[in-house]
Design an enzyme around this catalytic site. Structure first.
Site, short mmCIF file in Angstrom:
data_model
loop_
_atom_site.label_atom_id
_atom_site.label_comp_id
_atom_site.label_asym_id
_atom_site.label_seq_id
_atom_site.Cartn_x
_atom_site.Cartn_y
_atom_site.Cartn_z
N ARG A 35 0.60 -1.43 0.20
CA ARG A 35 0.10 0.00 -0.01
C ARG A 35 1.01 1.31 -0.16
O ARG A 35 2.03 1.37 1.10
CB ARG A 35 -0.95 -0.23 1.27
CG ARG A 35 -1.87 -1.19 1.67
CD ARG A 35 -2.33 -0.88 2.58
NE ARG A 35 -3.37 -1.57 2.61
CZ ARG A 35 -3.41 -3.58 3.63
NH1 ARG A 35 -2.17 -3.39 3.65
NH2 ARG A 35 -4.63 -3.81 3.54
N LYS A 38 -2.90 -2.71 7.70
CA LYS A 38 -3.99 -2.40 8.43
C LYS A 38 -4.55 -3.69 9.50
O LYS A 38 -3.76 -4.29 9.84
CB LYS A 38 -5.21 -2.09 7.55
CG LYS A 38 -5.13 -1.34 6.39
CD LYS A 38 -5.92 -1.56 5.84
CE LYS A 38 -6.65 -0.76 5.19
NZ LYS A 38 -8.08 -0.47 3.72
N HIS A 98 -1.32 4.24 -5.94
CA HIS A 98 -2.97 3.06 -5.64
C HIS A 98 -2.89 1.54 -6.92
O HIS A 98 -3.16 0.61 -7.03
CB HIS A 98 -3.78 2.92 -4.70
CG HIS A 98 -4.64 1.48 -4.02
ND1 HIS A 98 -4.16 1.53 -2.78
CD2 HIS A 98 -5.69 1.60 -4.12
CE1 HIS A 98 -4.83 0.20 -2.69
NE2 HIS A 98 -6.02 0.01 -3.67
N ARG A 100 -0.65 -1.30 -7.48
CA ARG A 100 -1.41 -2.59 -6.55
C ARG A 100 -1.77 -2.92 -7.04
O ARG A 100 -1.45 -4.36 -6.70
CB ARG A 100 -1.20 -2.12 -4.36
CG ARG A 100 -2.24 -2.50 -3.45
CD ARG A 100 -2.14 -2.07 -2.34
NE ARG A 100 -2.77 -2.77 -1.36
CZ ARG A 100 -2.75 -4.28 -0.66
NH1 ARG A 100 -1.64 -4.43 -0.55
NH2 ARG A 100 -3.28 -4.49 -0.12
N HIS A 102 -3.90 -8.43 2.72
CA HIS A 102 -5.62 -8.64 2.96
C HIS A 102 -5.81 -9.61 3.87
O HIS A 102 -6.04 -10.73 4.61
CB HIS A 102 -6.95 -9.49 1.74
CG HIS A 102 -6.35 -8.62 0.68
ND1 HIS A 102 -6.22 -8.87 -1.09
CD2 HIS A 102 -5.85 -6.92 0.41
CE1 HIS A 102 -7.02 -7.83 -1.24
NE2 HIS A 102 -6.08 -7.21 -0.98
N TYR A 130 -9.58 -10.04 -8.41
CA TYR A 130 -9.04 -10.14 -8.79
C TYR A 130 -9.08 -11.50 -10.18
O TYR A 130 -8.42 -12.07 -10.90
CB TYR A 130 -7.11 -10.35 -8.67
CG TYR A 130 -7.02 -8.87 -8.17
CD1 TYR A 130 -6.83 -7.79 -8.02
CD2 TYR A 130 -6.95 -8.75 -6.10
CE1 TYR A 130 -6.45 -6.20 -7.43
CE2 TYR A 130 -7.16 -7.98 -5.86
CZ TYR A 130 -6.57 -6.58 -6.13
OH TYR A 130 -6.29 -5.40 -5.38
#
Length: 374
Positions: A212, A238, A308, A311, A334, A343
């Site tokens: 990120r 995150k 972004h 990514r 994730h 994806y």
């Protein structure tokens, strides 16, 4: 702490006051894990103080929100952007409204319908949540001299496109040919000698690892280590979740050595790997402009032009080559496998299988039916 609903500053003055109070309230609930170093901590303190005393105008409020975000309170825009746009929307109605009490659900619905067209379902939902939060906050925090409150009881239950589960748009990404052009553009776009190695290095790290933008900007020097022909990046993602990603040394080694030599002459805040000439953190806005320049230099046009997208490009290529969702989830950090599942929509071979499923069927004509009966 309670406040009078109306301060005597007029309709827009009262709306500005309550908007600032609400944004301040949301700021103190956001994660501060990205607020690092004395400079950023002092900036957050100043922002909270400025919101406490109330900004003089909407431009000042917007500036405070940007400073808070750049200091590390990354979630502020989720609430600030809808509130700032609502204030601007209400400026055109200041002659019609004489008191903040006159705001009702109808004008809020009008704002949502007229101002959120073209946004994703997730963004529309954020706008609704921000408005509900603002007027719910006012309901709880306003008191007159007799201890009585004015309550709006805003619900916004029937606003089309703002309720229910958020939709998921297919992200913009670069295909293989575009990625090759982009990588060439990184090396050929002319930059000042002071920033050339730094800027090329950070963008290549994002391209080759899919980290990120915020993770790249908050890397510290100790977070990168060399293991034979690979650099290991120790990422804090995150939710303060840690992971390791790798990048081949041949892609970045010369840039890293050049940048570390220049960086050694700067007093760096919190040992950041990437910093500006004053030692502070780079901003996402700066990186966005740089990526946009690279895209323009190689003639690539995309609806979304920010870093972004790089990514998404990494994740798309990773899935196309390995067809392993768990690998995509692990590489990108994730928390939910369903986030990685987006994806699979770019797998042309699998889509071709779906497209060819009907090929063996032959349409029946009325003549065929007649021949059968005879």
């Amino acid at each position: 702490m309670y406040f009078n609903l109306e301060s005597g500053e007029g309709f827009l003055g009262d709306l500005l006051f309550w908007s600032a109070r609400f944004i301040r309230y949301k700021l103190i609930t956001l994660s501060n894990s990205k607020v690092k170093g004395k400079k950023d901590k002092k900036c957050v303190q100043n922002c909270l103080q400025a919101l406490h005393t109330s900004p003089k105008n909407i431009q000042e409020l917007e500036k405070i929100c940007k400073e808070a975000r750049n200091a590390g309170l990354l979630g502020v825009n989720t609430y600030a952007n809808p509130i700032l746009k609502f204030y601007s929307f209400m400026q055109s109605f200041c002659e019609r409204y004489h008191s903040i009490k006159e705001i009702d659900e109808e004008i809020l619905a009008e704002f949502l319908v007229s101002q959120t067209g073209g946004l994703s379902l997730a963004s529309k939902k954020n706008y609704r949540i921000a408005l509900l939060g603002l007027f719910g906050y006012i309901d709880k925090q306003n008191r007159d001299k007799n201890g009585l409150s004015h309550t709006y009881n805003i619900e916004l239950k029937h606003i089309s496109g703002t309720r229910g589960k958020s939709g998921q748009k297919l992200p913009a990404y670069l295909n293989t040919d575009e990625l090759e052009k982009f990588l060439g553009g990184i090396d050929t776009l002319e930059l000042s000698a002071k920033v050339r190695a730094r800027d090329r290095l950070i963008v290549k790290m994002i391209v080759y690892t899919g980290i990120r933008v915020s993770e790249a900007l908050h890397l510290r020097a100790k977070d990168i280590t060399l293991d034979k022909d690979l650099y290991l990046l120790h990422i804090k993602g995150k939710g303060d979740k840690y992971r390791v990603v790798m990048i081949r040394a041949c892609h970045i080694q010369s840039l890293l050595e050049e940048w570390l030599m220049l960086r050694s002459m700067i007093e760096v805040t919190d040992n950041l790997l990437f910093c500006n000439q004053k030692g502070g953190a780079l901003t996402q806005a700066y990186l966005y402009r740089y990526v946009e320049k690279i895209l323009q230099s190689v003639g690539i046009q995309k609806e979304k032009k920010g870093p972004h997208m790089l990514r998404h490009s990494f994740a798309t290529l990773l899935y196309q080559k390995r067809h392993d969702l768990l690998l995509v989830q692990e590489a990108l950090g994730h928390a939910d496998l369903n986030t990685s599942r987006i994806y699979t929509h770019f797998d042309k071979n699998r889509l071709m299988e779906a497209a060819s499923i009907m090929e063996d069927l032959k349409p029946h004509t009325p003549q065929d039916t007649q021949d059968t009966q005879e």
